[in-house]
Design an enzyme around this catalytic site. Structure first.
Site, PDB file in Angstrom:
ATOM      1  CE  LYS A  33      -0.375  -0.248   5.058  1.00 47.10           C
ATOM      2  NZ  LYS A  33      -1.168  -0.816   6.157  1.00 47.10           N
ATOM      3  CE1 TYR A 242      14.372  30.950   8.041  1.00 50.28           C
ATOM      4  CE2 TYR A 242      14.390  28.629   7.447  1.00 50.28           C
ATOM      5  CZ  TYR A 242      14.151  29.954   7.112  1.00 50.28           C
ATOM      6  OH  TYR A 242      13.696  30.262   5.866  1.00 50.28           O
TER       7      TYR A 242
HETATM    8  C1  LIG Z   1      -0.477  -1.867   6.834  1.00 48.56           C
HETATM    9  C2  LIG Z   1      -1.128  -3.168   7.118  1.00 48.56           C
HETATM   10  C3  LIG Z   1      -0.368  -4.348   7.160  1.00 48.56           C
HETATM   11  C4  LIG Z   1       1.136  -4.350   7.128  1.00 48.56           C
HETATM   12  O1  LIG Z   1       1.609  -3.902   8.373  1.00 48.56           O
HETATM   13  P1  LIG Z   1       3.166  -3.780   8.704  1.00 48.56           P
HETATM   14  O2  LIG Z   1       3.172  -3.385  10.152  1.00 48.56           O
HETATM   15  O3  LIG Z   1       3.703  -2.718   7.819  1.00 48.56           O
HETATM   16  O4  LIG Z   1       3.786  -5.094   8.466  1.00 48.56           O
HETATM   17  C5  LIG Z   1      -1.049  -5.551   7.285  1.00 48.56           C
HETATM   18  N1  LIG Z   1      -2.411  -5.583   7.403  1.00 48.56           N
HETATM   19  C6  LIG Z   1      -3.159  -4.457   7.411  1.00 48.56           C
HETATM   20  C7  LIG Z   1      -4.633  -4.566   7.548  1.00 48.56           C
HETATM   21  C8  LIG Z   1      -2.554  -3.213   7.283  1.00 48.56           C
HETATM   22  O5  LIG Z   1      -3.296  -2.112   7.300  1.00 48.56           O
END
Ligand SMILES: *Cc1c(COP(=O)(O)O)cnc(C)c1O
Length: 344
Positions: A33, A242
């Site tokens: 994702k 800054y």
């Molecule tokens: C993002 C996500 C994962 C992966 O999680 P990680 O901690 O990055 O391994 C797996 N299942 C769901 C439903 C997620 O939202």
């Protein structure tokens, strides 16, 4: 080199997947994702498919289209947000599998794509996505008659192995799914390390593939090189950047590099991190600006042309700790402006 460069080591990525796969006796999928956590969904997915991954996960249908393009027909691409209004064409045309999250999604899916495979996402206590136990109890006979491809849920505290929430959610997930003929999945990266009870039929790591915690032995996947724009001498007592937050205590040489918080190198990182010339660390000094970072290169024998801010010595989790956030956020916010390169 005039822009900062993000280099993604696809071999390290593949090696992290193999290492995570070897931690369990079950199948290992991959969560890609958010453009594969900012590293490029297409090259990342293609590499993992070649490595043997057969189950991919994305947040929304649009992301699935890019993954399908990269891996071709065959492997499963599951969509965490399920079947939302307007998703029907994408799900059908690109063979994406929605993970149904609510009774309304189930109805929508049955009406729009009655013969199209689907999975079920259950809420075992995180209260974020997924069917609640009561809704599921009602829907289960109808859904199971249609053979869901997977039943899954997600752990809220899996990066803390001793957290009682892990076993609580395991118990709830079992109560909601025991007796099913569908393959089940509960573990992401963190869950992979909680023991075989948490593995069910497959695990679905994300961040560990990309070199982040809680996969402590992960190989670093990302390096970031920042071009030096100029190097200036700074006298004792002069300030840099800054707010005058850094003042030279010795005659110094300060390199100004082309990247800043607009590239995901958060202003909150402040001091406490280094930029590297080869393996030699040089402290970042002064505030991080929108497009510029200042680095004390006094101890280098000569002025550097570029400095590396992410590497095997300083990881996404080190930057995250300095910024008061998590490696996930550093990864996904890196470098819309960076040029990206891939090492096969
Ligand atoms: C993002 C996500 C994962 C992966 O999680 P990680 O901690 O990055 O391994 C797996 N299942 C769901 C439903 C997620 O939202």
């Amino acid at each position: 080199m005039s822009t900062a460069r993000l280099t993604i080591n696809l071999q390290a990525l593949a090696s992290n997947w193999r290492a995570l796969d070897a931690k369990t006796d079950v199948e290992t999928g991959a969560v890609v994702k958010a453009d594969a956590y900012g590293l490029g969904a297409e090259p990342v997915s293609a590499t993992l498919a070649e490595e043997g991954v057969r189950k991919f996960f994305v947040a929304v249908a649009e992301e699935g289209v890019a993954v399908r393009k990269a891996i071709g027909p065959g492997p499963m691409i599951a969509v965490f947000s399920g079947h939302m209004e307007g998703d029907t064409d994408l799900l059908r045309d690109h063979d994406l599998m929605p993970l149904i999250n609510a009774p309304e999604q189930f109805m929508r899916h049955q009406q729009a794509l009655p013969d199209h495979p689907f999975g079920i996402q259950l809420d075992s206590g995180m209260n974020r996505l997924g069917l609640e136990p009561a809704d599921w109890a009602e829907l289960r006979p109808k859904a199971e008659a249609l053979n869901p491809v997977v039943m899954m849920s997600h752990l809220a505290c899996s990066d803390e192995p001793d957290h009682p929430m892990n076993r609580q959610q395991l118990k709830t997930f079992r109560e909601m799914t025991d007796g099913t003929a569908s393959p089940r999945s509960l573990a992401a990266t963190g869950g992979t390390f909680l023991g075989p009870e948490f593995h069910f039929d497959f695990c679905r790591p994300g961040v560990g593939l990309y070199g982040g915690m809680p996969f402590a032995e992960a190989k670093p996947v990302v390096t970031v090189d920042l071009p030096v724009i100029q190097v200036r001498p700074v006298e004792v007592g002069e300030s840099v950047g800054y707010g005058n937050s850094w003042i030279a205590r010795r005659p110094s040489r300060i390199a100004t590099v082309a990247a800043g918080y607009a590239d995901g190198l958060h202003r909150a990182i402040g001091g406490g991190i280094d930029a590297f010339s080869g393996s030699q660390p040089c402290p970042v000094v002064g505030r991080i600006s929108m497009d510029l970072i200042t680095v004390d290169v006094t101890d280098l024998p000569e002025d550097p042309e570029r400095l590396r801010i992410l590497n095997g010595h300083q990881t996404v989790d080190d930057l995250a700790e300095a910024a008061g956030t998590i490696g996930y956020e550093i990864l996904t916010s890196l470098g819309a402006r960076f040029s990206r390169g891939y090492v096969e």
